[in-house]
Design a protein around this motif. Structure first.
Motif, PDB file in Angstrom:
ATOM      1  N   LYS A 108      -2.726  -4.638   3.492  1.00 53.69           N
ATOM      2  CA  LYS A 108      -1.452  -5.386   3.660  1.00 53.69           C
ATOM      3  C   LYS A 108      -0.805  -5.399   4.985  1.00 53.69           C
TER       4      LYS A 108
ATOM      5  N   GLY B 168       4.519  -7.273   4.534  1.00 54.02           N
ATOM      6  CA  GLY B 168       4.243  -6.926   3.288  1.00 54.02           C
ATOM      7  C   GLY B 168       3.093  -7.760   2.677  1.00 54.02           C
ATOM      8  N   LYS B 169       2.792  -8.833   3.222  1.00 54.22           N
ATOM      9  CA  LYS B 169       1.541  -9.625   2.332  1.00 54.22           C
ATOM     10  C   LYS B 169       0.157  -9.186   2.695  1.00 54.22           C
ATOM     11  N   LYS B 170      -0.492  -9.412   1.964  1.00 52.34           N
ATOM     12  CA  LYS B 170      -2.083  -9.112   1.884  1.00 52.34           C
ATOM     13  C   LYS B 170      -2.804  -9.812   3.173  1.00 52.34           C
TER      14      LYS B 170
END
Lengths: 352, 202
Positions: free
Chosen positions: A285, A290-292
């Motif tokens: 992440k 906070g995104k993959k």
């Protein structure tokens, strides 16, 4: 290195008179590699490295048990490190259709993990293997039991439980885990003709370390061989693995990887092969958004092998490994590789 | 059985963009501030999670360059290979002993140790953490070097090394995650870099 040489000489001299009557066999294997970087970001060390020097002693102990001792000297950052790989006794004569192994050994899970590095059909470990099982393989001390079921279909189940104090590269004796290392391998075989067949297996390995981190590694393996006389005209081998580490807070780290190797006989004693590797970190992440983060690592490795006999192999090949993350190639490593392997003395029988 | 289905499901749902590593926008940070020349997000009082995630779920090795000011009553902590909330990782806490001496306290999974080293008001160190070993191997150097090998014990080449016989290190396990952060007043932070390739390679 001195320890390795002294031990070799001592053991050889002590057993020389027992050679013929006890059936003691000795095998010494040398594995040398040279990598030449072909791009500016290659990590090739461009030095002829004595990757491994292994000695193996194996013999029947008595009418029920066999014994194996193998030790190796490996190059670790320019230093030669000597370590015991395997010391175990085994028997296939106590329980029908079963084999029992007690001691320290390479865990009976996976195709590559059970094969000594110098016996691999290619030069280097696929990424998934080196990340999940260390560069050569995972070995530990414990008990392993295998049973060949009395069925029409070939079905062989191996289960094992080992101490789990250490897993992977370690400079210490490790710590007692909450759940020791445990594994299973369920193999089957399909005969295609008198000279060809495919073996496949489901594998699983688990462990919970002393911090409470739970490791789960399930995987699949497949090997197919087509023979012409004594030569293997065509072979393919592949493994696919998934790893999940769940820590005490419940968060999971997941990775998946696979390789597929194809090898063709060109002419007597000369083979051409190509391996494709893939590897993904499924849980990476971005620490700010906070995104993959989408990522993948690929490897393409064509190789040529010339075998003077089963005791000598000379290999050359190219390796191109690159990683892409969020649309950007982050690493690129292209190198020309050479390997020289020889075996002195006896050579243990190969599995399929 | 669940894991087998998961593996097969993963392979069947892998899309082309997954296989090509295409951008999903995860790294689009927008216009954000910088701390020590690196993007950050504030997660607590003087506690910041920094841009950069360790590879391979944290089962890997990286190095981190730290440049910061440390006055008499200041504290600076770096947290490496942590969970998203910055817990569970290696914490290295720096405090000043006197005008020329700094104390670095290392804490991981309940094991603690410290070293005193020479430094002026501006502290400049590089920390390797090899979290792909059975027990995380931690080495710290002054950024000016030289960068000795893992045999270093005192301040001849490196300032701190967990890989010694007879120390408390050796059964401390690994750090839990793949994130990193710092705990410090912003004004003391000069420059931060990481995760980088390790200084020392096994």
């Amino acid at each position: 290195m001195k320890q390795f040489l002294i031990t070799s000489i001592l053991l050889t001299s002590l057993n020389i008179f027992a050679f013929d009557s006890s059936g003691l066999k000795i095998s010494l294997a040398g594995d040398m590699v040279y990598d030449q970087g072909l791009n500016s970001t290659s990590t090739a060390n461009e030095s002829l490295t004595m990757r491994g020097a292994e000695m193996m002693f194996f013999a029947p102990i008595d009418h029920r048990f066999d014994g194996v001792l193998s030790a190796a000297a490996h190059d670790e950052n320019g230093e030669t490190v000597f370590e015991l790989h395997e010391l175990y006794f085994s028997s296939s004569k106590i329980i029908d259709r079963s084999r029992l192994k007690v001691g320290q050994f390479f865990l009976g899970v996976g195709r590559l993990n059970q094969t000594h590095q110098h016996d691999w059909p290619f030069m280097k470990a696929p990424k998934v293997h080196s990340e999940f099982f260390d560069d050569e393989g995972i070995f530990d001390s414990g008990v392993e039991f295998s049973h060949l079921f009395n069925t029409d279909r070939f079905l062989d189940l191996t289960v094992g439980i080992t101490s789990g104090h250490k897993y992977g590269h370690a400079h210490s004796s490790g710590s007692k885990p909450k759940v020791p290392t445990h594994y299973l391998s369920l193999k089957s075989f399909t005969e295609l003709s008198n000279t060809s067949g495919i073996q496949y297996a489901f594998n699983y390995l688990g462990r919970t370390d002393d911090e409470g981190d739970k490791l789960h590694i399930p995987g699949l393996e497949i090997v197919g061989k087509w023979r012409e006389g004594r030569a293997i005209k065509y072979m393919f081998q592949g493994e696919a693995w998934y790893r999940n580490v769940e820590d005490i807070s419940g968060s999971n780290s997941e990775q998946v990887g696979a390789y597929l190797y194809n090898q063709f006989l060109l002419q007597a004693n000369t083979y051409a092969g190509i391996r494709l590797d893939g590897y993904k970190d499924l849980s990476k992440k971005n620490s700010i958004t906070g995104k993959k983060q989408n990522n993948i690592t690929y490897g393409v490795t064509p190789e040529f092998t010339w075998s003077s006999s089963e005791f000598v192999k000379i290999r050359s090949g190219l390796a191109h490994i690159f990683t892409r993350e969020e649309g950007v190639t982050t690493t690129k490593d292209t190198s020309l590789n050479f390997q020289f392997v020889f075996i002195l003395g006896a050579h243990p029988a190969h599995e399929f | 059985m669940k894991k087998i289905l998961l593996i097969l499901t993963l392979f069947s749902f892998v899309s082309c963009s997954d296989l090509t590593g295409e951008s999903t926008g995860a790294n689009n940070l927008g216009l954000g501030g910088l701390l020590g020349n690196i993007s950050f997000v504030e997660v607590g009082s003087n506690l910041y999670r920094l841009e950069g995630t360790a590879t391979n779920g944290g089962d890997t090795a990286h190095s981190y360059n730290l440049d910061f000011k440390l006055g008499d009553s200041d504290e600076f902590s770096v947290l490496l290979f942590t969970r998203e909330d910055l817990s569970g990782g290696l914490e290295v806490k720096f405090t000043r002993v006197d005008a020329n001496t700094v104390k670095a306290k290392f804490s991981l999974n309940g094991t603690e140790d410290f070293v005193n080293f020479e430094s002026s008001e501006n502290v400049s160190v590089v920390i390797d953490i090899h979290n792909d070993e059975n027990d995380a191997h931690i080495i710290m150097w002054d950024q000016t070097g030289p960068f000795g090998d893992e045999e270093c014990m005192d301040d001849e080449t490196c300032l701190f090394n967990t890989d010694h016989f007879g120390t408390k290190w050796g059964s401390h396990g690994k750090a839990a995650g793949s994130f990193w952060g710092v705990k410090s007043i912003k004004e003391n932070i000069i420059k931060l870099e990481g995760p980088n390739e390790t200084v020392f390679n096994h």
